[in-house]
Design a protein around this motif. Structure first.
Motif, short mmCIF file in Angstrom:
data_model
loop_
_atom_site.label_atom_id
_atom_site.label_comp_id
_atom_site.label_asym_id
_atom_site.label_seq_id
_atom_site.Cartn_x
_atom_site.Cartn_y
_atom_site.Cartn_z
N GLU A 16 0.84 -1.21 0.00
CA GLU A 16 0.00 0.00 0.00
C GLU A 16 0.87 1.26 0.00
O GLU A 16 0.60 2.21 -0.73
CB GLU A 16 -0.94 -0.01 1.21
N ALA A 17 1.93 1.25 0.81
CA ALA A 17 2.85 2.39 0.84
C ALA A 17 3.52 2.58 -0.51
O ALA A 17 3.71 3.71 -0.96
CB ALA A 17 3.89 2.20 1.94
N GLY A 22 4.75 5.71 -4.67
CA GLY A 22 5.42 5.55 -5.96
C GLY A 22 6.76 4.83 -5.92
O GLY A 22 7.61 5.13 -6.74
N PHE A 23 6.95 3.88 -5.03
CA PHE A 23 8.17 3.07 -5.08
C PHE A 23 7.78 1.64 -5.40
O PHE A 23 6.65 1.22 -5.19
CB PHE A 23 8.99 3.16 -3.78
N ASN A 24 8.75 0.90 -5.97
CA ASN A 24 8.44 -0.47 -6.36
C ASN A 24 9.39 -1.51 -5.78
O ASN A 24 9.34 -2.67 -6.14
CB ASN A 24 8.38 -0.62 -7.88
N ARG A 25 10.25 -1.07 -4.86
CA ARG A 25 11.18 -2.01 -4.23
C ARG A 25 11.49 -1.53 -2.82
O ARG A 25 11.79 -0.36 -2.60
CB ARG A 25 12.46 -2.13 -5.03
N VAL A 26 11.43 -2.45 -1.87
CA VAL A 26 11.84 -2.20 -0.48
C VAL A 26 13.13 -2.96 -0.25
O VAL A 26 13.22 -4.16 -0.51
CB VAL A 26 10.76 -2.68 0.52
N THR A 27 14.17 -2.25 0.22
CA THR A 27 15.46 -2.90 0.46
C THR A 27 15.72 -3.15 1.95
O THR A 27 16.54 -3.99 2.29
CB THR A 27 16.62 -2.06 -0.12
N ASP A 58 11.11 -8.60 -1.77
CA ASP A 58 11.92 -9.81 -1.93
C ASP A 58 13.39 -9.48 -1.69
O ASP A 58 13.94 -8.58 -2.34
CB ASP A 58 11.72 -10.39 -3.33
N GLY A 59 14.01 -10.15 -0.74
CA GLY A 59 15.42 -9.92 -0.43
C GLY A 59 15.69 -8.75 0.51
O GLY A 59 16.83 -8.44 0.81
N ALA A 60 14.64 -8.08 0.97
CA ALA A 60 14.82 -6.93 1.86
C ALA A 60 15.40 -7.37 3.20
O ALA A 60 15.10 -8.46 3.69
CB ALA A 60 13.50 -6.21 2.08
N GLU A 61 16.21 -6.51 3.78
CA GLU A 61 16.76 -6.75 5.11
C GLU A 61 15.70 -6.40 6.15
O GLU A 61 15.08 -5.33 6.08
CB GLU A 61 18.00 -5.89 5.32
N VAL A 112 13.73 2.33 0.37
CA VAL A 112 13.07 1.94 -0.87
C VAL A 112 13.85 2.42 -2.08
O VAL A 112 14.73 3.28 -1.99
CB VAL A 112 11.63 2.50 -0.92
N GLU A 113 13.50 1.87 -3.22
CA GLU A 113 14.06 2.31 -4.51
C GLU A 113 12.92 2.67 -5.43
O GLU A 113 11.84 2.17 -5.35
CB GLU A 113 14.88 1.20 -5.16
#
Length: 113
Positions: A16-17, A22-27, A58-61, A112-113
């Motif tokens: 949702e965030a 407007g981000f598509n990856r969480v690191t 996926d792969g986020a710390e 995020v990225e």
């Protein structure tokens, strides 16, 4: 294992965030988890890895920050940190404590990225 359900809710919040911001990856995900929350951190880590596969996280710390237990002492009228729900007041030694913190699980922040 309720940790898996917690991870599914966490992923929904991140998705949702992502849509909203407007981000598509969480690191990286930093969670604050209260000492009295009843969350088994290793089970949460395992569940997080399983639930986030193929998702924006996926792969986020996963970083877990422990929030101390808190309680109100009726004997010295002070809010104190508690190691467990049956602890005595660390200030006065009193045993009339009402737990009032340390049960939360909160997303502190995301990278995020």
């Amino acid at each position: 294992m309720h940790e898996m359900a917690l991870c599914e809710s966490l992923l929904q919040a991140m998705e949702e965030a992502g849509r909203t911001n407007g981000f598509n990856r969480v690191t990286k995900v930093r969670l604050e988890i209260g000492r009295f929350a009843g969350v088994e951190v290793e089970a949460l880590r395992f569940g997080f890895d399983v639930v986030t596969r193929g998702s924006l996280a996926d792969g986020a710390e996963l970083v877990v920050l422990e929030v101390p237990g808190r309680g109100w002492c009726f004997d010295c009228n002070d809010t104190v940190d508690l190691d467990d729900r049956l602890s005595s007041c660390p200030h006065c030694g009193g045993s009339r404590l009402h737990p009032n913190g340390g049960t939360e699980m909160t997303i502190k922040d995301l990278e995020v990225e």
